[in-house]
Design an enzyme around this catalytic site. Structure first.
Site, PDB file in Angstrom:
ATOM      1  CB  THR A  17      -1.007   0.000   1.173  1.00 20.55           C
ATOM      2  OG1 THR A  17      -1.819   1.175   1.056  1.00 20.55           O
ATOM      3  CG2 THR A  17      -0.331  -0.001   2.530  1.00 20.55           C
ATOM      4  CD  GLU A  18      -1.406   3.872  -2.853  1.00 23.87           C
ATOM      5  OE1 GLU A  18      -1.360   2.635  -2.709  1.00 23.87           O
ATOM      6  OE2 GLU A  18      -2.362   4.452  -3.394  1.00 23.87           O
ATOM      7  CG  ASN A  19      -0.681   4.092   3.533  1.00 22.63           C
ATOM      8  OD1 ASN A  19      -0.794   3.116   2.802  1.00 22.63           O
ATOM      9  ND2 ASN A  19      -1.139   4.119   4.770  1.00 22.63           N
TER      10      ASN A  19
END
Lengths: 217, 230, 217, 230
Positions: free
Chosen positions: C46-48
């Protein structure tokens, strides 16, 4: 170390203000730390990835993974941090390094520094020296006033390839403390037993001498 | 030798931010947003701010307070879809919003933090996001010059700190915080726990202390830090 | 979730090969994980700032600091790692993301994707969507075949602003599995009870239909 | 779901490197240099390599073995002063050496790892190091375009790994390793200790597993890893 060298290094140590982040170059500059008062609040940085460099250790108590940029086995202090080479130079280039002390082959009256190539004899690469010279908020040079042949290291113009232009603020030598000013070299202090005339004679560029008494270190 | 103590009262730290400042705020949604520092910035009322933050938080949280108080002139961000006030202000023309691709915002902030002038990327070539940015040709392909971002102040939230300013972030609260820590002229970190030097192991530090100017100890965590129940 | 949606999501899950690093977008794509076999070897990103995304958690057992890019409270698995936003997108842009599954407003027969702006109605910013679409090694779209008004989402040319050009390889809908080929859309599979003619009718671009039997999912 | 197991025999991992490859090697001096992987590369004898490494190690260690066996055509580095063989080969014209400023080498590798084309800096403007590099004007000042570096293979040394390839580096052994981990098409990490997944806490990982292709367990540490007594 001779008395003159010891005095020079001790004087340079007084250049470090409380709270600074400081990178000390290989050789004489690395000895400056020995002259800081106990419990002095300062953070030493080494460009291979450590803030909070602690005392050097002998081989028997060394950690094989813990060196400074000169290859000396060092230690940590409470609050040290390790980081990668990109973060380490981010710190240097973004202005978080308050002071670096470097060696020199030549320093010019404009503050140009040559300390990485002797044409035809020595060109091993600059390592991190260029970024330290170019980006530390303040660059001081720590060097003998002349080389082994008596040739001055403080010159009108550098004859050797530059590390960075106009970067040096102050030079500590065995003879004197000299500032680089917009008007060129200015004598600030002399070593014990050294006269301004001796400093002038050993400097290959004009040297402004202050009126009146001069501080002795 | 010892490492300096940077613990500071919140009022004093935030008071160093002037009107017109560019302020980076850590956080991606709730995690990592320095809610308490933002509240103090609202209380002190600095005006005409440029805020750089991944998102505009949600209604009644973080950035939304700064928008409600009219302190923000400009917002550099990646997504404001969860904040209706930000959307309304933007549509009304009273908030200047610059959108970045998220990873490009991260790189621009990091570039500022690394003392670089720019990075060259190829993101968003077919979108408005790359419009107007300088382009150069490299290796036969077009590159977009993404200029570095720095800020007058960066406000961070850390799970743990030591008094020298070494920081650790919890879980996904890391996000933009370590990048902004490098890119602020003045870096203020609020921390849930502040330890003496040596309280964080040197190999486990996410932001090294030399980047941080002030550490603000959080006496308690407001509701904003909690789990959002939707 | 309707049976048709469930079948679509379950079919999309079979797109994930063992060992892949996969980013699942917000909405329907995020449900794909529920259809992976137990102990299936895959790493969700997940890009966070998390690799190894684990199951979502209800508020009462959630960690306030642990969300995915859609704001859902998630968990870790043995071997998860947290990292900052720069490292997270380094992973995406440098080719370490094997597959992303995204939602769409429109997909063109050239594989162009529009999923971030509806002019005059919706322009909240792209978040990390552009980099996922442009840089994942493979981009699959997961979407209802038409919008609520029955307007086809698979089109000859996108009318909405693009997220990225030519990025989509395959589209999973409630009606069909369709590949983007150099010659345009090609029907690969149909949902149970759906005929190729129905898919053609719901698609606003030419659709190549294979000879002979077609796989049903 | 579970995370894949990437532990691999050293022979198999290194055999994936072809002749003519560009190979990044972690390490600054001894710490972080993958001595065992380098020995295997020497044993397999891949030719005509471009090596990217901060330094050339010292006599009888690491890179020096690759130089002695004539496998290196080109070296991109910051400093070779401690390796007389590297200096001699360079002076004889039989080793092509490209020098970078150390932080710029770090940024070029990181840029490759971040999928960027280049970074724009202002380092070494008065030196040979910036000669011949493209320049652009940004904000009224000159910038040097420092192109990204990637490698066919990156060889790393980690203190601890898990089987998925999450890595931790000890003390100053970190240096270039996390940057090169991002910049290799094939990333091989040797590790002193290999733990099952979950053996490293998610907040304490220096290189996330998705960047790593193979984990090689070190059965023992050769003398090269030890404290150098000068």
């Amino acid at each position: 170390m001779s008395d003159a060298r010891t005095r020079m290094v001790a004087r340079a140590a007084r250049e470090i203000a409380p709270g600074m982040v400081v990178n000390l170059g290989i050789g004489l500059p690395s000895r400056v730390v020995d002259h800081l008062p106990p419990r002095f609040p300062v953070c030493l940085h080494t460009e291979n990835g450590l803030s909070g460099v602690g005392p050097t250790l002998p081989p028997d108590s060394a950690d094989r993974n813990l060196i400074d940029a000169g290859g000396a086995y060092v230690s940590t202090v409470p609050g040290s941090a390790f980081f990668d080479s990109a973060v380490s130079f981010a710190l240097v280039r973004s202005g978080r390094l308050d002071l670096t002390m470097l060696g020199a082959f030549e320093v010019s009256q404009a503050g140009d520094l040559a300390n990485w190539i002797i044409p035809g004899r020595f060109s091993p690469g600059a390592g991190g020296g260029i970024e330290l010279a170019q980006k530390a908020r303040r660059v001081a040079v720590l060097t003998m006033h002349t080389d082994r042949d008596g040739t001055p290291k403080l010159v009108a113009d550098c004859s050797m390839p530059l590390t960075a232009r106009g970067c040096v603020s102050r030079v500590f030598t065995d003879l004197a403390v000299i500032d680089v000013t917009p008007a060129g070299f200015a004598l600030r202090e002399v070593a014990q037993g050294v006269t301004p005339e001796q400093v002038i004679a050993a400097t290959a560029a004009p040297l402004a001498v202050p009126d009146g008494d001069i501080v002795v270190f | 030798m010892r490492l300096p103590d940077k613990t500071t009262a919140i009022e004093e730290a935030i008071a160093r931010i002037p009107d017109g400042a560019t302020v980076m705020l850590g956080g991606f949604g709730v995690p990592g947003t320095p809610f308490t520092l933002i509240r103090e910035l609202v209380r002190q009322g600095q005006k005409n701010l440029t805020v750089i933050k991944n998102d505009a938080n949600e209604k009644g949280m973080g950035v939304d307070h700064l928008l409600a108080s009219g302190q923000v002139a400009r917002l550099v961000t990646t997504h404001i879809g969860l904040n209706p006030r930000a959307v309304a202000l933007k549509n009304a023309g009273s908030l200047d919003v610059e959108f970045c691709a998220q990873g490009i915002l991260a790189e621009r902030v990091r570039a500022g933090g690394a003392g670089l002038k720019a990075v060259v990327a190829d993101i968003g070539l077919d979108t408005d996001l790359a419009r107007g940015k300088p382009r150069i040709e490299l290796g036969g392909a077009v590159g977009v010059v993404e200029t570095a971002l720095r800020a007058d102040a960066a406000l961070l939230h850390a799970g743990r700190a030591d008094t020298f300013g070494n920081l650790r972030y919890a879980a996904t609260a890391r996000n933009f915080n370590p990048l902004m820590a490098m890119a602020g002229d003045l870096v203020i970190a609020e921390a849930e726990i502040v330890l003496p030097p040596g309280g964080l192991a040197p190999e486990d530090i996410h932001t090294p202390g030399p980047f941080v100017d002030h550490v603000v100890r959080l006496a308690h965590l407001s509701e904003e830090y909690g789990v959002v129940r939707r």
